[in-house]
Design an enzyme around this catalytic site. Structure first.
Site, PDB file in Angstrom:
ATOM      1  N   ASN A   7      -8.119 -22.189  57.005  1.00  0.00           N
ATOM      2  CA  ASN A   7      -7.805 -21.602  55.702  1.00  0.00           C
ATOM      3  C   ASN A   7      -7.931 -20.084  55.842  1.00  0.00           C
ATOM      4  OD1 ASN A   7      -7.736 -20.719  53.063  1.00  0.00           O
ATOM      5  ND2 ASN A   7      -9.366 -22.078  52.334  1.00  0.00           N
ATOM      6  N   ARG A  91      -4.282 -24.657  55.114  1.00  0.00           N
ATOM      7  CA  ARG A  91      -4.135 -24.498  53.673  1.00  0.00           C
ATOM      8  C   ARG A  91      -3.125 -23.381  53.449  1.00  0.00           C
ATOM      9  NH1 ARG A  91      -7.380 -20.942  49.462  1.00  0.00           N
ATOM     10  NH2 ARG A  91      -6.415 -21.783  47.618  1.00  0.00           N
ATOM     11  N   HIS A 180      -4.723 -24.634  43.044  1.00  0.00           N
ATOM     12  CA  HIS A 180      -5.864 -25.547  43.267  1.00  0.00           C
ATOM     13  C   HIS A 180      -5.399 -27.017  43.318  1.00  0.00           C
ATOM     14  CE1 HIS A 180      -8.489 -22.421  40.943  1.00  0.00           C
ATOM     15  NE2 HIS A 180      -8.676 -22.245  42.255  1.00  0.00           N
ATOM     16  N   GLY A 212     -12.151 -18.558  40.666  1.00  0.00           N
ATOM     17  CA  GLY A 212     -10.882 -18.808  39.985  1.00  0.00           C
ATOM     18  C   GLY A 212     -11.002 -20.184  39.345  1.00  0.00           C
ATOM     19  N   ARG A 241     -10.580 -12.379  36.587  1.00  0.00           N
ATOM     20  CA  ARG A 241      -9.201 -12.482  36.082  1.00  0.00           C
ATOM     21  C   ARG A 241      -9.211 -12.752  34.582  1.00  0.00           C
ATOM     22  NH1 ARG A 241      -7.165 -16.811  40.420  1.00  0.00           N
ATOM     23  NH2 ARG A 241      -8.845 -16.157  41.807  1.00  0.00           N
ATOM     24  N   GLY A 331     -17.591 -24.313  42.042  1.00  0.00           N
ATOM     25  CA  GLY A 331     -18.872 -23.619  41.872  1.00  0.00           C
ATOM     26  C   GLY A 331     -19.530 -23.787  40.505  1.00  0.00           C
ATOM     27  N   GLU A 334     -19.556 -27.773  39.323  1.00  0.00           N
ATOM     28  CA  GLU A 334     -20.515 -28.617  40.043  1.00  0.00           C
ATOM     29  C   GLU A 334     -21.961 -28.234  39.741  1.00  0.00           C
ATOM     30  OE1 GLU A 334     -19.480 -28.401  44.249  1.00  0.00           O
ATOM     31  OE2 GLU A 334     -17.384 -28.735  43.729  1.00  0.00           O
ATOM     32  N   GLU A 384     -11.432 -29.920  49.500  1.00  0.00           N
ATOM     33  CA  GLU A 384     -10.039 -29.632  49.837  1.00  0.00           C
ATOM     34  C   GLU A 384      -9.795 -29.799  51.330  1.00  0.00           C
ATOM     35  OE1 GLU A 384     -11.148 -26.329  47.484  1.00  0.00           O
ATOM     36  OE2 GLU A 384      -9.093 -26.028  46.802  1.00  0.00           O
TER      37      GLU A 384
END
Ligand code: ADP
Length: 400
Positions: A7, A91, A180, A212, A241, A331, A334, A384
């Site tokens: 990734n 990825r 995602h 994100g 963002r 993050g 969970e 992922e």
């Protein structure tokens, strides 16, 4: 069969080596500060301590060589020879409308991903550098591309089109793509396994909340709507963002401040969200602490996040004709019991009832709704990399 998952970011390369006989992780690591002073690799062989090596890493090709050296190292490596590697899975953020699933990387795929660079100028060039680096180091190894946008290609036109003149869609491919996707796919499948029902029979809302964040409506196993859009900027407010804003704010602020598109994009991507509202931090842990200490802007930032996610959950339940399962991952999803509780508060009318005791969970899979809750609310750590490894294995063994 051993599969390496890669990734690449603009200055980083994350990797995980899987043994697909039991899907165990043999080693993983991160190369940081590629092309910047202070570059280093952090490598962990499963069960051993992290090894950190500082070395000059001018580009992704060198970064991948450093990864190969770490994997082959006789003390903390995980393979004896590169022949043990069966394939590499990458990825890749953006595949436009070209791919609705993972593919073996060919020159044609590379050309298509290069074409998508204008759609993801920050991400696709880095992902492509990873592909070029692996191709140079291991020219004969099969490589697969697993795309963040692919899972969302099932959205209907009414969900992915914007209300701007249609010719802009034809000319520039301006539409909602969503991101995602690999994470939303993974947690929706896990959720169905956990509740013991086929995914095809469920309406699921998946909340991927990290730096994100995106919320997705998964009906009968397919993404039917998602909160990110043409770019990963819209939806709920994120670390830095802005999430959804009135599009006219952009030209208004640019004019008032006398700044150009690039500077405006920086404001919206890097100076907004939790950071911009609170003035303190992009990290929800800092926001929670400051809010508890009486900081009103931190409190506001937190409330904006919870309220935004709640509204998406309600609108996606409406879009799907109901909701059976609500999933929290990444993050924040969970780890923050407070965020989950704040988001679910007030959703009792639609059958969401959290059990406060069960909600005291961090980073592990657990049903956190009360036994009599109509909607099952579940915390599921995302994975992922595992999806990328599984797709890569399937593509190299079955060819599809
Ligand atoms: P990324 O989107 O970069 O992959 P992650 O999924 O790792 O990010 O999420 C990182 C975010 O998770 C942090 O910025 C922080 O806000 C949040 N987070 C992690 N642990 C906690 C916690 N215990 N409480 C609240 N927020 C947390």
């Amino acid at each position: 069969m051993k599969i390496l998952v890669v990734n690449c970011g603009s200055s980083s390369l994350k990797y995980q080596l899987f043994d697909m006989t039991d899907e165990s992780v043999l080693a993983k690591g991160l190369v940081e500060r590629i092309g910047i002073e202070g570059a280093r690799i952090k490598h962990v062989k499963t069960g051993m301590d992290t090894v950190i090596k500082n070395t000059d890493i001018p580009n992704h090709k060198v970064a991948f060589k450093v990864v190969v050296e770490a994997l082959l190292d006789e003390n903390h490596g995980a393979i004896k020879s590169l022949d043990e590697l069966s394939a590499v899975g990458h990825r890749v953020v953006h595949a436009g409308e070209k791919y609705a699933g993972s593919v073996i990387i060919t020159q044609g795929v590379i050309d298509a991903l290069e074409e998508c660079v204008p759609l993801a100028p920050l991400h696709n060039p880095a992902n492509l550098m990873g592909i070029y680096a692996v191709t140079e180091a291991l020219p004969n190894i099969p490589q697969a591309g697993v795309f963040d946008t692919a899972f969302h290609q099932t959205m209907p036109g009414c969900a992915y089109m914007y209300g701007v003149p249609y010719h802009y869609y034809e000319k520039y491919k301006v539409r909602r793509y969503g991101f995602h996707g690999t994470s939303h796919f993974y947690v929706s499948r896990r959720a169905a396994e956990i509740v013991g029902k086929p995914v095809e029979s469920l309406n699921i809302v998946t909340c991927h909340m990290g730096n994100g964040s995106s919320i997705t409506a998964v009906k009968a196993g397919k993404s039917v709507d998602t909160s990110m859009g043409f770019s990963p900027l819209p939806g709920v407010i994120m670390g830095t963002r802005c999430g959804d804003v009135d599009a006219l704010l952009v030209s208004f602020l640019a004019e008032q401040e006398g700044i150009d598109n690039k500077a405006m994009s920086h404001v919206l991507n890097k100076e907004s969200g939790l950071l911009g509202i609170s003035g303190i931090s992009s990290d929800l842990r800092d926001i929670e602490e400051a809010a508890d200490g009486g900081n009103q802007r931190a409190k506001l930032a937190e409330e904006m996040l919870f309220y935004g996610v709640k509204k998406y959950i309600g609108s996606y339940a409406a879009a799907m004709g109901g909701m059976d399962v609500l999933v929290f991952t990444a993050g924040i999803g969970e780890n923050s019991a407070r965020a989950r509780e704040g988001i679910c508060e007030g959703l009792e009318f639609m059958g969401v009832k959290i059990d406060r005791e069960k909600n005291k969970v961090r980073g592990e899979e657990r049903i956190i709704s009360a036994d009599d809750s109509k909607v099952k609310v579940i915390v599921i750590p995302t994975d992922e990399e595992l999806v990328i490894a599984r797709d890569t294995k399937r593509l190299v063994t079955d060819g599809k």
